[in-house]
Enzyme design. Structure first.
Site, PDB file in Angstrom:
ATOM      1  N   GLU A   1     -28.789 -51.369 -42.974  1.00  0.00           N
ATOM      2  CA  GLU A   1     -29.401 -50.471 -41.985  1.00  0.00           C
ATOM      3  C   GLU A   1     -28.380 -49.568 -41.283  1.00  0.00           C
ATOM      4  O   GLU A   1     -28.629 -48.400 -41.025  1.00  0.00           O
ATOM      5  CB  GLU A   1     -30.115 -51.335 -40.938  1.00  0.00           C
ATOM      6  CG  GLU A   1     -31.005 -50.600 -39.992  1.00  0.00           C
ATOM      7  CD  GLU A   1     -31.591 -51.530 -38.932  1.00  0.00           C
ATOM      8  OE1 GLU A   1     -30.877 -52.402 -38.402  1.00  0.00           O
ATOM      9  OE2 GLU A   1     -32.787 -51.382 -38.640  1.00  0.00           O
TER      10      GLU A   1
ATOM     11  N   ASP B   1     -25.722 -57.979 -27.016  1.00  0.00           N
ATOM     12  CA  ASP B   1     -25.963 -57.210 -25.790  1.00  0.00           C
ATOM     13  C   ASP B   1     -26.633 -58.073 -24.723  1.00  0.00           C
ATOM     14  O   ASP B   1     -26.273 -58.018 -23.543  1.00  0.00           O
ATOM     15  CB  ASP B   1     -26.846 -55.995 -26.096  1.00  0.00           C
ATOM     16  CG  ASP B   1     -26.085 -54.929 -26.877  1.00  0.00           C
ATOM     17  OD1 ASP B   1     -24.872 -54.783 -26.653  1.00  0.00           O
ATOM     18  OD2 ASP B   1     -26.705 -54.241 -27.708  1.00  0.00           O
TER      19      ASP B   1
ATOM     20  N   ARG C   1     -35.855 -55.124 -24.014  1.00  0.00           N
ATOM     21  CA  ARG C   1     -34.442 -54.754 -24.139  1.00  0.00           C
ATOM     22  C   ARG C   1     -33.831 -54.204 -22.846  1.00  0.00           C
ATOM     23  O   ARG C   1     -32.794 -53.542 -22.889  1.00  0.00           O
ATOM     24  CB  ARG C   1     -34.284 -53.691 -25.230  1.00  0.00           C
ATOM     25  CG  ARG C   1     -34.465 -54.197 -26.638  1.00  0.00           C
ATOM     26  CD  ARG C   1     -33.865 -53.248 -27.642  1.00  0.00           C
ATOM     27  NE  ARG C   1     -34.153 -53.640 -29.002  1.00  0.00           N
ATOM     28  CZ  ARG C   1     -33.444 -54.534 -29.684  1.00  0.00           C
ATOM     29  NH1 ARG C   1     -32.408 -55.115 -29.122  1.00  0.00           N
ATOM     30  NH2 ARG C   1     -33.773 -54.837 -30.926  1.00  0.00           N
TER      31      ARG C   1
ATOM     32  N   GLY D   1     -34.392 -58.027 -29.940  1.00  0.00           N
ATOM     33  CA  GLY D   1     -35.258 -58.094 -31.118  1.00  0.00           C
ATOM     34  C   GLY D   1     -35.707 -59.508 -31.421  1.00  0.00           C
ATOM     35  O   GLY D   1     -34.975 -60.467 -31.166  1.00  0.00           O
TER      36      GLY D   1
ATOM     37  N   LYS E   1     -28.964 -65.582 -30.503  1.00  0.00           N
ATOM     38  CA  LYS E   1     -30.090 -65.150 -31.328  1.00  0.00           C
ATOM     39  C   LYS E   1     -29.789 -63.812 -31.968  1.00  0.00           C
ATOM     40  O   LYS E   1     -29.196 -62.956 -31.326  1.00  0.00           O
ATOM     41  CB  LYS E   1     -31.325 -65.004 -30.415  1.00  0.00           C
ATOM     42  CG  LYS E   1     -32.478 -64.313 -31.016  1.00  0.00           C
ATOM     43  CD  LYS E   1     -32.966 -63.098 -30.207  1.00  0.00           C
ATOM     44  CE  LYS E   1     -32.041 -61.937 -30.241  1.00  0.00           C
ATOM     45  NZ  LYS E   1     -32.583 -60.677 -29.716  1.00  0.00           N
ATOM     46  N   THR E   2     -30.131 -63.588 -33.164  1.00  0.00           N
ATOM     47  CA  THR E   2     -30.278 -62.280 -33.808  1.00  0.00           C
ATOM     48  C   THR E   2     -30.327 -62.465 -35.320  1.00  0.00           C
ATOM     49  O   THR E   2     -29.504 -63.197 -35.887  1.00  0.00           O
ATOM     50  CB  THR E   2     -29.188 -61.235 -33.455  1.00  0.00           C
ATOM     51  OG1 THR E   2     -29.470 -60.044 -34.198  1.00  0.00           O
ATOM     52  CG2 THR E   2     -27.756 -61.661 -33.748  1.00  0.00           C
TER      53      THR E   2
ATOM     54  N   ASP F   1     -29.500 -60.346 -37.240  1.00  0.00           N
ATOM     55  CA  ASP F   1     -28.386 -59.570 -37.790  1.00  0.00           C
ATOM     56  C   ASP F   1     -27.208 -60.450 -38.218  1.00  0.00           C
ATOM     57  O   ASP F   1     -26.373 -60.026 -39.003  1.00  0.00           O
ATOM     58  CB  ASP F   1     -27.877 -58.548 -36.762  1.00  0.00           C
ATOM     59  CG  ASP F   1     -28.960 -57.562 -36.347  1.00  0.00           C
ATOM     60  OD1 ASP F   1     -30.052 -57.610 -36.916  1.00  0.00           O
ATOM     61  OD2 ASP F   1     -28.693 -56.738 -35.449  1.00  0.00           O
TER      62      ASP F   1
ATOM     63  N   ARG G   1     -28.812 -53.675 -38.024  1.00  0.00           N
ATOM     64  CA  ARG G   1     -28.152 -52.707 -37.131  1.00  0.00           C
ATOM     65  C   ARG G   1     -26.761 -52.315 -37.605  1.00  0.00           C
ATOM     66  O   ARG G   1     -26.650 -51.439 -38.442  1.00  0.00           O
ATOM     67  CB  ARG G   1     -28.110 -53.212 -35.704  1.00  0.00           C
ATOM     68  CG  ARG G   1     -27.841 -52.015 -34.790  1.00  0.00           C
ATOM     69  CD  ARG G   1     -27.509 -52.349 -33.386  1.00  0.00           C
ATOM     70  NE  ARG G   1     -28.319 -53.290 -32.714  1.00  0.00           N
ATOM     71  CZ  ARG G   1     -29.397 -53.008 -31.997  1.00  0.00           C
ATOM     72  NH1 ARG G   1     -29.825 -51.785 -31.903  1.00  0.00           N
ATOM     73  NH2 ARG G   1     -30.036 -53.957 -31.364  1.00  0.00           N
TER      74      ARG G   1
ATOM     75  N   TYR H   1     -39.007 -47.570 -62.094  1.00  0.00           N
ATOM     76  CA  TYR H   1     -38.599 -47.145 -60.741  1.00  0.00           C
ATOM     77  C   TYR H   1     -37.230 -47.678 -60.358  1.00  0.00           C
ATOM     78  O   TYR H   1     -36.896 -48.830 -60.659  1.00  0.00           O
ATOM     79  CB  TYR H   1     -39.568 -47.674 -59.676  1.00  0.00           C
ATOM     80  CG  TYR H   1     -40.925 -47.052 -59.683  1.00  0.00           C
ATOM     81  CD1 TYR H   1     -41.080 -45.668 -59.615  1.00  0.00           C
ATOM     82  CD2 TYR H   1     -42.068 -47.853 -59.719  1.00  0.00           C
ATOM     83  CE1 TYR H   1     -42.347 -45.109 -59.597  1.00  0.00           C
ATOM     84  CE2 TYR H   1     -43.336 -47.289 -59.705  1.00  0.00           C
ATOM     85  CZ  TYR H   1     -43.465 -45.921 -59.648  1.00  0.00           C
ATOM     86  OH  TYR H   1     -44.706 -45.370 -59.626  1.00  0.00           O
TER      87      TYR H   1
ATOM     88  N   GLU I   1     -40.548 -57.186 -41.147  1.00  0.00           N
ATOM     89  CA  GLU I   1     -41.253 -58.189 -41.957  1.00  0.00           C
ATOM     90  C   GLU I   1     -40.662 -59.587 -41.784  1.00  0.00           C
ATOM     91  O   GLU I   1     -41.336 -60.594 -42.000  1.00  0.00           O
ATOM     92  CB  GLU I   1     -41.149 -57.825 -43.451  1.00  0.00           C
ATOM     93  CG  GLU I   1     -41.887 -56.584 -43.888  1.00  0.00           C
ATOM     94  CD  GLU I   1     -41.135 -55.283 -43.595  1.00  0.00           C
ATOM     95  OE1 GLU I   1     -40.113 -55.314 -42.885  1.00  0.00           O
ATOM     96  OE2 GLU I   1     -41.589 -54.248 -44.074  1.00  0.00           O
TER      97      GLU I   1
END
Ligand code: FBP
Length: 558
Positions: free
Chosen positions: A319, A184, A153, A89, A210-211, A213, A260, A251, A433
């Site tokens: 997520e 991964d 990926r 990603g 990198k990530t 997450d 993830r 709202y 985003e």
């Protein structure tokens, strides 16, 4: 050759300014690529399953952690060709990693060359590449995205893929490959490094963490790049929504946040914005909270606010939540094994409607798991049946947990006799985003340093290492540069129904100080409105506005 998006020539004023930003380097690397030597630390072992990992990585297992110091011992005289892969990603700052490698490599020798493999690991397998020249590199400095060479990926693991990668490297005379990726992808990097070493191919492999997450971290890797920018981007959006909620007062916004598995992104976003409700997957797992318990808790919070006349609020949902709810986790694991087994099943393939597929699977699952599966709305069942990614992960970004929770909370509120409020909801999912936002100053500096450092590791003749830059809450001058053996982070996990070596994800520690900060405040944030509006990332201005990193890193490093 695969086509990679070319930059448009029309640039905004900010884009132009960012192209000229000069990222900071750790003091030790500033002394120059020809002025570095490596200091070995202690030998390492893997985080778990030592015997299995040692068996798989016979050549790489046990290498020491290294740090760079000033000195001339590492300089390589020969011309070097390096290949680079962006894998998995997108995360803000990937282009600066490549810029760091490029600048270090040219500083070492202007004849050195950098090749970018296109669209992820498949680029090295298929020999799909482009040379990264000075002019091409300059178009991408300090920009978000991975479009300089694209990402993908593909899982690099078979002998055939390794042989093809070797062939590509031989054709280009490549001495080293840098894999910029998450857990991964860096597992792929370790497998490739082991293969090249076993074959005496003379090709080094270096990983870069990198990530967005934020789950590729440990004592040596304080944070993966991209987490800083992505969470700041989400915090801006959440703050805007909180202000909208507080203005219209009509709202409940349920916001799912990427990440993830681990909830680092949701936790960081919560600390930056102080929403009314934040679910943390790791807490759900630890406390063995069922889906009903989660729904009851959320409905209670909604009802308590309604009793104070507040029929609005903001709830953050990680997520990966669904995979941490015990009964769901069990069911998904059973589902994963079942899907791996029936991949070629004629009856399943012939099931051409949603109903038939669901019926077929329900019959194959163990009874208690089948009950959980069939209790879910059809939309969620189908999302759970979608293909796993090439690494065997459920594609949680496609599972609409925020909508599931809204539906269930609404139903629960309807059953609650004392509830007199009005529940009107909006569902959001923030993920894509933030992944290609222009890197914050922190990520721009950190990524450039990681890239420059990756080349220093190549010069030091190391392979199977992850580029490491530490001490990140101090000024860049004091950052510590070095490398961590990839095997040190590995354990065995079930993927596609088989046990495989993988880098262990770092989850949120619910007895750690970052989660505690949320825990200490969330009751207060639930009832009254303490929203913080962090606003957009600032690139120019006072250092306390532009250069501070995440709350997570500040708390962890305090
Ligand atoms: P990486 O682990 O490769 O960095 O990707 C992370 C991520 O952004 C997750 O947060 C998300 O679940 C997933 O990628 C989405 O994948 P895709 O881009 O394939 O939709």
């Amino acid at each position: 050759m695969t086509e990679v998006l070319q930059m448009t020539k029309e640039l905004s004023a900010l884009q132009k300014a960012r192209l000229n930003y000069q990222p900071k380097l750790p003091g030790v690397l500033k002394s120059g690529i020809k002025n570095l030597c490596v200091k070995n630390g202690i030998n390492t072992t893997s985080v778990a399953d030592q015997d299995d990992i040692k068996e798989i990585f016979q050549n790489l297992y046990g290498n020491p952690i290294v740090t760079f110091e000033q000195g001339a011992a590492c300089t390589k005289e020969e011309v070097l060709n390096v290949g680079v892969i962006l894998s998995g990603g997108q995360a803000p700052g990937g282009h600066n990693v490549i810029a760091g490698i490029f600048d270090a490599l040219k500083e070492a020798n202007t004849d050195n060359k950098l090749y970018g493999f296109l669209c992820g690991p498949s680029g090295i397998i298929d020999g799909d590449y482009r040379e990264i020249t000075k002019d091409y590199m300059n178009e991408f400095r300090n920009t978000g995205g991975f479009d300089i060479i694209g990402s993908g990926r593909t899982k690099l693991e078979s002998e055939e893929q390794f042989m093809k990668s070797w062939n590509t490297c031989q054709n280009l005379n490549i001495n080293a490959v840098v894999v910029i990726g998450g857990d991964d992808s860096n597992t792929n990097a370790a497998l490739l490094a082991e293969f090249f070493t076993a074959k005496k191919a003379g090709i080094q492999v270096i990983g870069v963490p990198k990530t967005i997450d934020g789950d590729l971290k440990n004592d040596q890797i304080e944070i993966s790049f991209g987490f800083d920018t992505a969470t700041k981007t989400y915090a801006e959006l959440i703050g805007n929504i909180a202000r909208d909620a507080n203005s219209a007062k009509k709202y409940w916004h349920f916001i799912k946040l990427m990440g993830r598995s681990a909830s680092h992104v949701a936790l960081e976003a919560a600390l930056q914005t102080q929403p009314n409700i934040t679910l943390i997957s790791e807490e759900v797992a630890e406390k063995k909270m069922s889906l009903n318990k989660i729904v009851n808790d959320v409905a209670d919070a909604v009802a308590k606010r309604a009793a104070k006349g507040k029929n609005f609020g903001v709830a953050l949902i990680p997520e990966g939540l669904i995979e941490f709810i015990p009964e769901m986790k069990d069911m998904i694991s059973n589902l994963n094994d079942t899907l791996a087994l029936i991949e070629d099943d004629k009856e399943y393939k012939a099931a051409n409607t949603a109903e038939l597929k669901i019926q077929f699977i329900s019959k194959k699952l163990e009874k208690h798991n089948s009950e959980v599966f069939t209790s879910l709305p059809q939309s969620i069942q189908l999302q759970l049946l979608a293909d796993r990614d090439p690494h065997g992960n459920v594609q949680v970004s496609k599972i609409e947990t925020e909508k599931l929770l809204i539906e269930m909370v609404e139903a629960k509120l309807a059953e609650m006799k004392d509830y007199k409020g009005k529940f009107s909801s909006q569902a959001h999912f923030f993920g894509y985003e933030g992944r290609c936002a222009a890197p914050s100053n922190f990520d721009a500096d950190y990524c450039y340093s990681l890239g420059y450092n990756a080349f220093a590791l190549i010069q030091a003749d190391l392979t199977g290492y992850l580029s490491s830059v530490k001490n990140l809450t101090n000024p860049a001058e004091q950052w510590v540069a070095g490398g961590v053996p990839l095997t040190m982070m590995m354990n065995m996990e079930k993927r596609h129904g088989e046990m495989k070596p993988v880098i262990k994800k770092a989850l949120v520690e619910i007895d750690g100080p970052v989660f505690k900060k949320l825990q200490d405040n969330r009751e207060r944030w639930a009832m009254d409105d303490y929203y913080i509006f962090s606003g957009p990332i600032q690139y120019y201005g006072p250092s306390e506005v532009c250069d501070v990193t995440t709350k997570t890193l500040q708390i962890e490093n305090a």
